[in-house]
Structure formats: structure tokens, C-alpha cells
Scaffold this motif. Structure first.
Motif, short mmCIF file in Angstrom:
data_model
loop_
_atom_site.label_atom_id
_atom_site.label_comp_id
_atom_site.label_asym_id
_atom_site.label_seq_id
_atom_site.Cartn_x
_atom_site.Cartn_y
_atom_site.Cartn_z
N PRO A 125 39.10 39.76 35.20
CA PRO A 125 38.86 41.04 35.86
C PRO A 125 37.61 41.03 36.73
O PRO A 125 36.68 40.28 36.50
N ARG A 127 35.21 43.94 39.41
CA ARG A 127 35.05 45.33 39.81
C ARG A 127 34.77 45.50 41.30
O ARG A 127 34.62 46.61 41.78
N ASP A 175 39.89 45.66 38.48
CA ASP A 175 40.65 46.22 37.36
C ASP A 175 40.83 47.73 37.49
O ASP A 175 41.88 48.28 37.15
N PRO A 231 35.37 44.94 32.09
CA PRO A 231 36.77 44.55 32.26
C PRO A 231 37.27 43.62 31.16
O PRO A 231 38.39 43.77 30.66
#
Length: 256
Positions: A125, A127, A175, A231
Motif C-alpha cells: 500500500p 498513500r 489505498d 496501510p
């Protein structure tokens, strides 16, 4: 339809509240919880649980979309391309739901959950990334929507447990963007599948209304949790939860 026990309305309320948190936290429709919960606690069979779950996903997803959209974590174009494939796929899935043998549906659900668990540990993941759109990726999104729509109609899920990991791994989405986009895509997908299920009488409409509305009231708690968790932590928590669901389904399948 199965007769409702006296406690069933409270059961529907509790199922919806739990599913709403799950939906907001992981960007899923909540069917991954609603289906086994209706089987275990409300006496539904697999077909009725799947159809009822899909109908309940509609208000739940709408609530989640609002939460993610306020943070700017929804890719509308990607969601529309997913919908282009998923609406027709959900209709096909609803046809299969009324025709496939019960144990085939159970086995599909088990395999599906196990595949998702594995995929969660493969996701890395992030961001700070968006979906880079090209004509080829656009066509791939439509195909992904088609596959998700079929599974949505068959299994009574919104499709987020497919969409979210694939958007992250294949399409490079963060994510949070993957979760918000997934929830937006689920609204017309679930609506399309539900129309077919209502025609085929595989939906308990009052139960779906109670589950869906109660879920919509708690979805924002899940959205806040998704923004607070890292995440990787969110993926691990989700994988652990799915392992519990998989164990329950495998035991039920073995009992016949």
C-alpha cells in the motif's frame, strides 16, 4: 423465504452496524460479513443471503463514498469505467445465482475468500499515488468491472475485496483512493444486481433495508479508522478477519 425468528430484527441491526464499520474501513461493500452472518444467525440459505446482502450494500456504499470524497480520495473516472463493466456483469451474476447448485455457490465463496487473503499479503500500500489513466488501463478497468460484477451477483458482495487490492497492485492507486473509488463503483453495481435478484425472488427486502440503513449509520466510523491506520496494518487486520470467515465457511461446507 425462511421464517424470521423473533430476534431477527435485532440481528439484522447488529449485522448492519458491524458491516458498516467494515465497509468504511476496508472500502468493501460489507457482503463478506453480511452473507455468513445471515447464514449463521438468521437462518437464510446461500441464495437468499447473497441477494439480500447485495441489496443492503447500496445505502452502505453511498455513505462510505461521502466520507472518502470529502477527503478527496475518489477517482470518479476510474469508478465510471469499472461501472461500465460491472453493471452487465452483475446481471449475469444474478442469473447464475438462481441457477447454480447451493454447494457450488458455497465452494465459490470459500475459494474467493482464500484468494483475497493471499492477495492482501502481496499488496504494497501507498498513500501518495493516483491511478495513471491510459486507453489500455481504461479498457482493463472495464474488464475488471465485468469480472467483479459477475462475482457480485453470485456471491452477494459489492466487489471491493477484488477492486481494492487490484487497483493498488495493478493500477498504482493509493489505498485510500482505491477504497473510495471501490465504494463509488459498488452503488450502481449492487443496484443492477439487486434488480435482477428481486425479479428472481432471491432478496428479503425488509431485511436488506434494516441491514443497509443501520450499516450506513456506522460506515463513517470505518472511514475514520482507515485514515488513522497505516496501510499495512489495515491489510493485516482485514486478512485476519477473512481467515475467520474462511474457517467458518469451510466447516459449513464440510458438514454439507
Amino acid at each position: 423465504m425462511p421464517a424470521r425468528p423473533r430476534s431477527s430484527w435485532l440481528v439484522y441491526l447488529l449485522i448492519g452496524m458491524a458491516a458498516g464499520v467494515l465497509s468504511g474501513l476496508f472500502g468493501v461493500g460489507g457482503g463478506i460479513l453480511i452473507v455468513p452472518a445471515l447464514l449463521a444467525f438468521a437462518g437464510f440459505d446461500q441464495r437468499l443471503a447473497a441477494g439480500t446482502s447485495l441489496a443492503a450494500i447500496i445505502p452502505m456504499s453511498l455513505s462510505g463514498v461521502v466520507g472518502y470524497a470529502l477527503g478527496g480520495h475518489v477517482d470518479v473516472l476510474a469508478a465510471l469505467l469499472l461501472v461500465a463493466g460491472s453493471v452487465g456483469g452483475a446481471q449475469l451474476g444474478s442469473v447464475l445465482l438462481s441457477r447454480l447448485p447451493k454447494r457450488v455457490l458455497q465452494l465459490c465463496f470459500i475459494v474467493f475468500i482464500l484468494v483475497v487473503i493471499v492477495s492482501l499479503f502481496l499488496v504494497v500500500p501507498a498513500r501518495d499515488s493516483d491511478i495513471g489513466m491510459t486507453p489500455l488501463l481504461g479498457a482493463a478497468l472495464v474488464l475488471l468491472g465485468l469480472v467483479t460484477g459477475v462475482l457480485s451477483g453470485i456471491l452477494g458482495i459489492g466487489g471491493g475485496i477484488i477492486i481494492v487490492p487490484v487497483l493498488i497492485m495493478v493500477f498504482g492507486a493509493s489505498d485510500l483512493v482505491a477504497k473510495g473509488t471501490s465504494l463509488l463503483m459498488m452503488v450502481p453495481t449492487a443496484l443492477s444486481g439487486t434488480i435482477g435478484n428481486v425479479v428472481r425472488r432471491t432478496v428479503d427486502v425488509p431485511a436488506a433495508a434494516v441491514v443497509g440503513v443501520s450499516a450506513a449509520l456506522t460506515t463513517q466510523l470505518g472511514v475514520l479508522g482507515a485514515q488513522a491506520l497505516s496501510p499495512r496494518a489495515a491489510s493485516i487486520v482485514f486478512a485476519v478477519f477473512l481467515m475467520g470467515i474462511a474457517v467458518f465457511q469451510i466447516r459449513r461446507f464440510r458438514r454439507g
